[in-house]
Scaffold this motif. Structure first.
Motif, short mmCIF file in Angstrom:
data_model
loop_
_atom_site.label_atom_id
_atom_site.label_comp_id
_atom_site.label_asym_id
_atom_site.label_seq_id
_atom_site.Cartn_x
_atom_site.Cartn_y
_atom_site.Cartn_z
N HIS A 118 0.81 -1.22 0.00
CA HIS A 118 0.00 0.00 0.00
C HIS A 118 0.84 1.27 0.00
CE1 HIS A 118 1.12 0.40 4.22
NE2 HIS A 118 0.76 -0.87 4.40
N GLY A 119 2.16 1.11 0.04
CA GLY A 119 3.05 2.26 0.07
C GLY A 119 3.29 2.72 1.49
N PRO A 120 4.21 3.63 1.70
CA PRO A 120 4.55 4.08 3.06
C PRO A 120 3.41 4.89 3.68
CG PRO A 120 5.68 5.42 1.43
CD PRO A 120 5.02 4.30 0.68
N ALA A 161 7.53 1.47 -6.43
CA ALA A 161 7.49 1.72 -4.99
C ALA A 161 8.35 2.93 -4.63
CB ALA A 161 7.97 0.49 -4.23
N CYS A 162 9.48 3.08 -5.29
CA CYS A 162 10.34 4.23 -5.02
C CYS A 162 9.67 5.53 -5.43
CB CYS A 162 11.68 4.05 -5.73
SG CYS A 162 12.76 2.81 -4.97
N ALA A 163 8.94 5.52 -6.54
CA ALA A 163 8.22 6.72 -6.96
C ALA A 163 7.13 7.07 -5.96
CB ALA A 163 7.63 6.51 -8.35
N ARG A 164 6.40 6.07 -5.45
CA ARG A 164 5.38 6.32 -4.44
C ARG A 164 6.00 6.91 -3.18
NH1 ARG A 164 3.43 1.14 -5.95
NH2 ARG A 164 4.39 0.23 -4.08
N THR A 165 7.13 6.35 -2.79
CA THR A 165 7.80 6.84 -1.59
C THR A 165 8.32 8.26 -1.80
OG1 THR A 165 8.44 4.58 -1.01
CG2 THR A 165 9.64 6.36 0.06
N ALA A 166 8.85 8.54 -2.98
CA ALA A 166 9.34 9.89 -3.28
C ALA A 166 8.21 10.90 -3.19
CB ALA A 166 9.98 9.91 -4.66
N LYS A 167 7.04 10.53 -3.67
CA LYS A 167 5.89 11.44 -3.61
C LYS A 167 5.52 11.71 -2.16
CE LYS A 167 1.22 12.10 -5.45
NZ LYS A 167 0.14 11.50 -6.29
N MET A 168 5.55 10.68 -1.34
CA MET A 168 5.24 10.86 0.07
C MET A 168 6.29 11.73 0.75
SD MET A 168 5.95 9.82 3.41
CE MET A 168 6.88 8.31 3.27
N ALA A 192 18.62 4.72 -14.31
CA ALA A 192 17.53 5.27 -15.13
C ALA A 192 16.17 4.73 -14.71
CB ALA A 192 17.79 4.98 -16.60
N ASP A 193 16.14 3.53 -14.15
CA ASP A 193 14.87 2.94 -13.73
C ASP A 193 14.18 3.77 -12.66
OD1 ASP A 193 15.43 0.81 -15.43
OD2 ASP A 193 16.26 -0.44 -13.82
N PHE A 194 14.96 4.59 -11.96
CA PHE A 194 14.42 5.34 -10.83
C PHE A 194 14.29 6.83 -11.14
CE2 PHE A 194 16.60 1.54 -9.43
CZ PHE A 194 15.65 0.94 -8.64
N SER A 195 14.31 7.17 -12.42
CA SER A 195 14.29 8.57 -12.81
C SER A 195 12.98 9.27 -12.41
CB SER A 195 14.50 8.70 -14.32
OG SER A 195 13.52 7.97 -15.04
N ARG A 196 11.87 8.53 -12.38
CA ARG A 196 10.61 9.16 -11.99
C ARG A 196 10.66 9.61 -10.53
NH1 ARG A 196 5.18 6.12 -11.07
NH2 ARG A 196 3.77 7.84 -10.55
N ALA A 197 11.20 8.75 -9.66
CA ALA A 197 11.31 9.13 -8.25
C ALA A 197 12.15 10.39 -8.10
CB ALA A 197 11.91 7.98 -7.45
N PHE A 198 13.24 10.47 -8.83
CA PHE A 198 14.12 11.63 -8.73
C PHE A 198 13.47 12.87 -9.32
CE2 PHE A 198 17.10 8.63 -7.28
CZ PHE A 198 18.14 9.32 -6.68
N ALA A 199 12.67 12.71 -10.35
CA ALA A 199 11.97 13.87 -10.92
C ALA A 199 10.97 14.44 -9.91
CB ALA A 199 11.26 13.45 -12.20
N ILE A 200 10.30 13.56 -9.18
CA ILE A 200 9.35 14.00 -8.16
C ILE A 200 10.07 14.81 -7.09
CG2 ILE A 200 7.86 13.19 -6.29
CD1 ILE A 200 7.16 10.79 -8.15
N ALA A 201 11.20 14.29 -6.63
CA ALA A 201 11.97 14.99 -5.59
C ALA A 201 12.52 16.31 -6.10
CB ALA A 201 13.08 14.09 -5.10
N ARG A 202 13.01 16.30 -7.32
CA ARG A 202 13.58 17.52 -7.91
C ARG A 202 12.49 18.59 -8.02
NH1 ARG A 202 14.89 15.48 -12.24
NH2 ARG A 202 17.05 14.93 -11.74
N ALA A 204 10.02 18.98 -6.23
CA ALA A 204 9.67 19.46 -4.88
C ALA A 204 10.75 20.35 -4.29
CB ALA A 204 9.42 18.26 -3.97
N GLY A 205 11.84 20.57 -5.02
CA GLY A 205 12.90 21.45 -4.55
C GLY A 205 13.95 20.79 -3.70
#
Length: 346
Positions: A118-120, A161-168, A192-202, A204-205
């Motif tokens: 269910h994500g974090p 899962a990493c993208a969900r966690t990055a959003k949280m 590169a597989d985790f680029s979406r998570a890093f884009a979310i964090a980026r 967000a500043g």
């Protein structure tokens, strides 16, 4: 006689470590749970009536090989899952940092339930962050050590899962949360597989870091830079195996949070003399020094300095320059950087 020489050698080493303890230091690569003092863990286990694991027969953290280290790390982290444990842990870790001359530390921490289907849990994460902040406040008041937090995702949970966690992480912030990164076994997946998570964090500043160049080789460093757009590379030592990559890192002044004691303990290099930190620095790369997971690897920041001095001939001027480079690479705000700068050697 051999035994007597061994005792003398240990005494000499301890004196060398103590001599470096008063030198002001900046530490940028330090895992909160991985820095848990053994004595604190022993006390928590005793109160809970737990069995010896993850402690070995000598009373330290027991593991054999990288995968076993990761498993031992997780067992230790579970002991500090509750907010009360997280607060005590943060205060103890930062107090120990201050005892070794660290005036600023960036603590890496990850949501402990990030792998859940269910994500974090955002509420649990907010409570944990607040508890860590309380511990950091107490340590700063008592010891003057300044702390900022770098929430991380764990790559073995997978890109989604990493993208969900990055959003949280991006949505639950405290004043000390300044960066974002990825840790875990870097042999799992490509950067590169985790680029979406890093884009979310980026977006967000948050400033960005990634574990690379440890067990993943130089290609993981190149991927972290090219595909994730990191501001810093956590580890990065194995970039030395690719001269064109070393030239790129030097040209871009991309800081490498090098952890020699960790690399030697995990067998990435057979000893300090074989570690490429001096060669990377000589090639123009920005090299910083950190401990990673110090009690697991039998190190401290004082020992990192002492070993670097003994193996590489680094002296006060080298360490002063490294501290300045480390402060420039830190993810703190300009006002904090200026305040810390006044505490470093000229």
């Amino acid at each position: 006689m051999a035994e007597a020489r061994g005792r003398a050698g240990a005494s000499d080493a301890a004196q060398a470590h103590t001599a470096w303890a008063a030198v002001p230091k900046i530490e940028l690569h330090l895992h909160l749970e991985g820095a848990a003092p053994v004595a604190l863990t022993q006390a928590r286990m005793a109160r809970a009536g737990l069995a010896a694991a993850p402690l070995d027969e000598a009373g330290g953290y027991g593991w054999d090989g990288f995968s076993a280290f990761l498993a031992a790390y997780d067992r230790v982290a579970d002991l500090y899952a509750a907010p009360e444990g997280a607060r005590a842990l943060a205060e103890a870790v930062l107090t120990q940092c201050a005892a070794h001359g660290v005036i600023y530390a960036e603590l890496i921490m990850a949501p402990l339930d990030a792998g859940a289907a269910h994500g974090p849990d955002a509420g649990a994460w907010a409570e944990r962050l607040a508890a860590v902040e309380e511990g950091a406040d107490a340590a700063e008041t008592a010891c003057g050590v300044v702390c900022r937090l770098l929430p991380h995702v764990v790559r073995s949970y997978g890109p989604e899962a990493c993208a969900r966690t990055a959003k949280m992480i991006a949505g639950v912030r405290t004043p000390r949360v300044v960066g974002f990164g990825i840790a875990g076994d870097e042999r799992v997946g490509r950067p590169a597989d985790f680029s979406r998570a890093f884009a979310i964090a980026r977006d967000a500043g948050l400033r960005l870091a990634a574990h690379a160049g440890e067990f993943g080789g130089p290609e993981s460093v190149r991927g972290a830079v090219a595909d994730l757009g990191v501001d810093r590379v956590a580890h990065g030592a194995r970039a030395i195996e690719d001269p064109s990559l070393v030239a790129l890192l030097a040209e871009r002044r991309t800081p490498l949070d090098v952890c020699p004691g960790s690399n030697v303990a995990l067998g990435v290099y057979p000893g300090w003399a074989a570690h490429p930190a001096p060669a990377l620095r000589a090639a123009g790369c920005v090299v910083t020094l950190s401990t990673d997971d110090p009690p697991f690897f039998g190190t401290t920041m004082s020992r990192e300095y002492a070993e670097a001095a003994a193996a590489w001939g680094w002296g006060e001027a080298d360490f002063a320059a490294i501290a300045r480079d480390s402060l420039d690479a830190a993810f703190c705000d300009a006002a904090t950087r200026a305040r810390l700068s006044a505490r470093l050697p000229a």
